[in-house]
Scaffold this active site. Structure first.
Site, PDB file in Angstrom:
ATOM      1  N   VAL A  30       0.863  -1.176   0.000  1.00  0.00           N
ATOM      2  CA  VAL A  30       0.000   0.000   0.000  1.00  0.00           C
ATOM      3  C   VAL A  30       0.899   1.225   0.000  1.00  0.00           C
ATOM      4  O   VAL A  30       2.085   1.142   0.322  1.00  0.00           O
ATOM      5  CB  VAL A  30      -0.950   0.027   1.215  1.00  0.00           C
ATOM      6  CG1 VAL A  30      -1.997  -1.065   1.103  1.00  0.00           C
ATOM      7  CG2 VAL A  30      -0.177  -0.102   2.519  1.00  0.00           C
ATOM      8  N   SER A  31       0.327   2.367  -0.352  1.00  0.00           N
ATOM      9  CA  SER A  31       1.145   3.560  -0.548  1.00  0.00           C
ATOM     10  C   SER A  31       1.510   4.283   0.737  1.00  0.00           C
ATOM     11  O   SER A  31       2.444   5.084   0.749  1.00  0.00           O
ATOM     12  CB  SER A  31       0.420   4.535  -1.491  1.00  0.00           C
ATOM     13  OG  SER A  31       0.230   3.942  -2.760  1.00  0.00           O
TER      14      SER A  31
END
Length: 209
Positions: A30-31
């Site tokens: 995930v970012s």
């Protein structure tokens, strides 16, 4: 990627790829720590992976310790399972580099969203398809970033922008702390909560309510 037929990754559907002789290793990203890895981890577990590695970093970041650890872990006969190409690579060049490196040492790579498996059993169309699918993923990322930026700007103008949602509720944070006190390894706590270890550490380091 190399143009030599014998080392180019093949294009196969998962059903065509045959059995995996080694381990199935998952990778999820995930970012940011505020995003949740749960959906990706559920998809990996549905693939019966033996273990998985995670990162909480922007796709444009060169620092992805989870991916680097996964690449070191994988051996000939293993398979890397990733939910989608854009979770694995930060660019088309990066995607080619990762797939080439793994295929070169006898590891197959499976992308769930794209429905593709790449291995040493090469076909001439494989390199073309990898490039096309990778380019589409890169384009989709740029469109999403542009729309997110526009949406945030509009929300700020209206005074309603509140930032990202929390990865854990206050109750989950309390439960995590209790598990740690009970001696449960933090890696296992993160797995139970379906978050990355970096996110867990960030919450544990916060002042208790």
């Amino acid at each position: 990627m190399t143009n030599r037929t014998e080392s180019s990754p093949s294009l196969e559907t998962p059903e065509q790829s045959g059995s995996v002789s080694g381990h199935k290793v998952g990778y999820a990203r995930v970012s940011s720590p505020q995003q949740n890895l749960a959906r990706q981890i559920e998809q990996l577990e549905a693939e019966s992976v033996d273990t998985y590695f995670t990162d909480e970093a922007s796709g444009s970041s060169r620092s992805r310790p989870g991916l680097e650890e996964a690449l070191r872990y994988l051996r000939s006969g293993d398979q890397l399972v990733v939910t989608s190409m854009d979770r694995c690579a930060r660019s088309l060049v990066d995607l080619h580099s990762i797939v080439d490196e793994l295929v070169g040492k006898g590891v197959s790579v499976k992308f769930l969203k794209e429905g593709q498996v790449y291995s040493q059993d090469s076909t001439p169309i494989a390199t073309l398809m990898l490039g096309l699918l990778g380019a589409v993923a890169e384009f989709e990322r740029s469109i999403i970033r542009e729309r997110q930026a526009e949406g945030i700007a509009r929300a700020k103008q209206r005074g309603v922008y509140k930032g990202r949602a929390k990865a854990l509720t206050d109750e989950q944070v309390d439960q995590a702390r209790q598990w740690v006190v009970e001696g449960i390894p933090k890696a296992e706590v993160a797995r139970r909560l379906k978050i990355g270890r970096t996110t867990l550490y960030a919450y544990l380091n916060q002042e208790p309510r």
